[in-house]
Scaffold this motif. Sequence first.
Motif, PDB file in Angstrom:
ATOM      1  N   LEU A 135      95.504  30.419  59.838  1.00  0.00           N
ATOM      2  CA  LEU A 135      94.777  29.227  60.258  1.00  0.00           C
ATOM      3  C   LEU A 135      93.723  29.547  61.315  1.00  0.00           C
ATOM      4  O   LEU A 135      92.630  28.960  61.315  1.00  0.00           O
ATOM      5  N   ALA A 181      90.308  30.163  59.906  1.00  0.00           N
ATOM      6  CA  ALA A 181      89.793  29.207  58.920  1.00  0.00           C
ATOM      7  C   ALA A 181      88.746  28.261  59.496  1.00  0.00           C
ATOM      8  O   ALA A 181      88.376  27.281  58.853  1.00  0.00           O
ATOM      9  N   ALA A 230      90.227  23.894  53.520  1.00  0.00           N
ATOM     10  CA  ALA A 230      91.472  24.588  53.851  1.00  0.00           C
ATOM     11  C   ALA A 230      92.641  23.623  53.991  1.00  0.00           C
ATOM     12  O   ALA A 230      92.569  22.633  54.713  1.00  0.00           O
ATOM     13  N   ASP A 231      93.730  23.924  53.288  1.00  0.00           N
ATOM     14  CA  ASP A 231      94.969  23.148  53.335  1.00  0.00           C
ATOM     15  C   ASP A 231      95.942  23.884  54.245  1.00  0.00           C
ATOM     16  O   ASP A 231      96.386  24.987  53.934  1.00  0.00           O
ATOM     17  N   ALA A 232      96.267  23.253  55.384  1.00  0.00           N
ATOM     18  CA  ALA A 232      97.057  23.937  56.411  1.00  0.00           C
ATOM     19  C   ALA A 232      98.533  23.598  56.348  1.00  0.00           C
ATOM     20  O   ALA A 232      99.195  23.472  57.375  1.00  0.00           O
ATOM     21  N   SER A 233      99.099  23.472  55.149  1.00  0.00           N
ATOM     22  CA  SER A 233     100.502  23.073  55.015  1.00  0.00           C
ATOM     23  C   SER A 233     101.437  24.268  54.827  1.00  0.00           C
ATOM     24  O   SER A 233     102.585  24.101  54.438  1.00  0.00           O
ATOM     25  N   VAL A 292      96.631  28.933  55.581  1.00  0.00           N
ATOM     26  CA  VAL A 292      95.911  27.933  54.805  1.00  0.00           C
ATOM     27  C   VAL A 292      95.545  28.500  53.435  1.00  0.00           C
ATOM     28  O   VAL A 292      95.491  29.715  53.240  1.00  0.00           O
ATOM     29  N   LYS A 293      95.310  27.590  52.502  1.00  0.00           N
ATOM     30  CA  LYS A 293      94.755  27.970  51.205  1.00  0.00           C
ATOM     31  C   LYS A 293      93.517  27.126  50.952  1.00  0.00           C
ATOM     32  O   LYS A 293      93.382  26.015  51.479  1.00  0.00           O
TER      33      LYS A 293
END
Length: 311
Positions: free
Chosen positions: A66, A69, A75-78, A257-258
Motif C-alpha cells: 500500500l 500505491a 487500487a483495492d486496499a482490502s 493492494v491490487k
Amino acid sequence: MAVFEQQGRIVGFLPFHRVRGRVGKPIGGHLNDYHGAILEPGLGLAEPALLQAAALDAYDFDHLPLQFARGIQSADASLASPQMDLGAGYEASIAAKGDSWRRGQRDMSRKLRKMGREIGAIRCEFSSESDEAFEMHVEMRNTLYRRMGLRADYCIGWQGEVLRGLRNGGSPSFRSALSVLCAGEQPVAAHFGIISGGVLHWWFPAYDLRFQRYSPGLQLIDHCARQAASEGISTIDFGKGDDRYKTLFADRMIPMVKGSACQQGSFSARARAGHAAILGLVERVLPAAINAYPRKSVERLWTGTALPGRQ
C-alpha cells in the motif's frame, strides 16, 4: 526490465513481462509476492513518465504494498501479507501473542509429542541440499494440488526452471532454503522458500497427507521460527492471504493492494475503468454467495497477473 534515469543517474527499475503489446505483468507472475517498481524515494508507480519510459499503457498487479500505491486510483486496499516478527527472538515473539496462539501452541505440542511416540524422533533440517528431499517436496505439493482438484503443475515448465535455478544458485544476501521436518526417518513436511535481507519468504509449503493428523505444516513453521536467529532471519513473511497457519503465527500485517497503473486516456485505462464499473453493478445485483465470481473471471482472463503462455 525498464531502467529509469534522471539527468544521467539511475533512479529506478521496473521488472515486468510484456503481454498484449503495451500491457505489463509483474515479473514471475504468480511466483512473485511483491509487485511494483524499485524506485528512489519520492517517485511512484503512478508517475506517467515511468509507464511512458517502459512503453506501457498499463501495469497490472495484485501484490503491491500500500505504501507504494500513491496516486493509483484503481487500487483495492482490502489485502494484507501476514508476517511474524522474530527480531527479538522466538521466545519474545510468542510471549506477546494472545489466547488464540496459546491454544494453538498447546494443540501443536500435544500433536508433536504424539508424532514422536508413534513415528519417531522429531528433527528439522532448516536448509537441506538433498536432491531426494527436494523431489519429495515437489511430489508432496503436487499431491496436495490433486487433493484440492487443481492441476498438479508445481515445479514444472518455466516455474520449475526458476525454482531449480534458485535452488542451485544464490549468495549470502539472497538464497533459497529447503526446510524438511522428519519424524524418525520419515519426512512429514517440507518448505521451499527464499531468504533475503533477514526475511524468510514462506513460499511453497507442503506436507505428507498420511500424517495430516499431526499438523506437520504448522510444526515445520514453528521449528523454522525457533531456528530463525541462527540463520540470520528476523522476519517470516507468509505472503498475501488469511489462511489459518498465516494468521496463527503472524503478529503484524503489511497492507497490500491490487489494481492497475495506467496511462491516462489509453485503451487499457478505459477498458479497466469499464470493467470496474460493470463489475461493481454486477456484484450489487448477484447474491453474496456468487458475486465474487465475475471479478475473479475478469482478473484471470484480463487484468490479473497470470502470464499467458507461461502456465
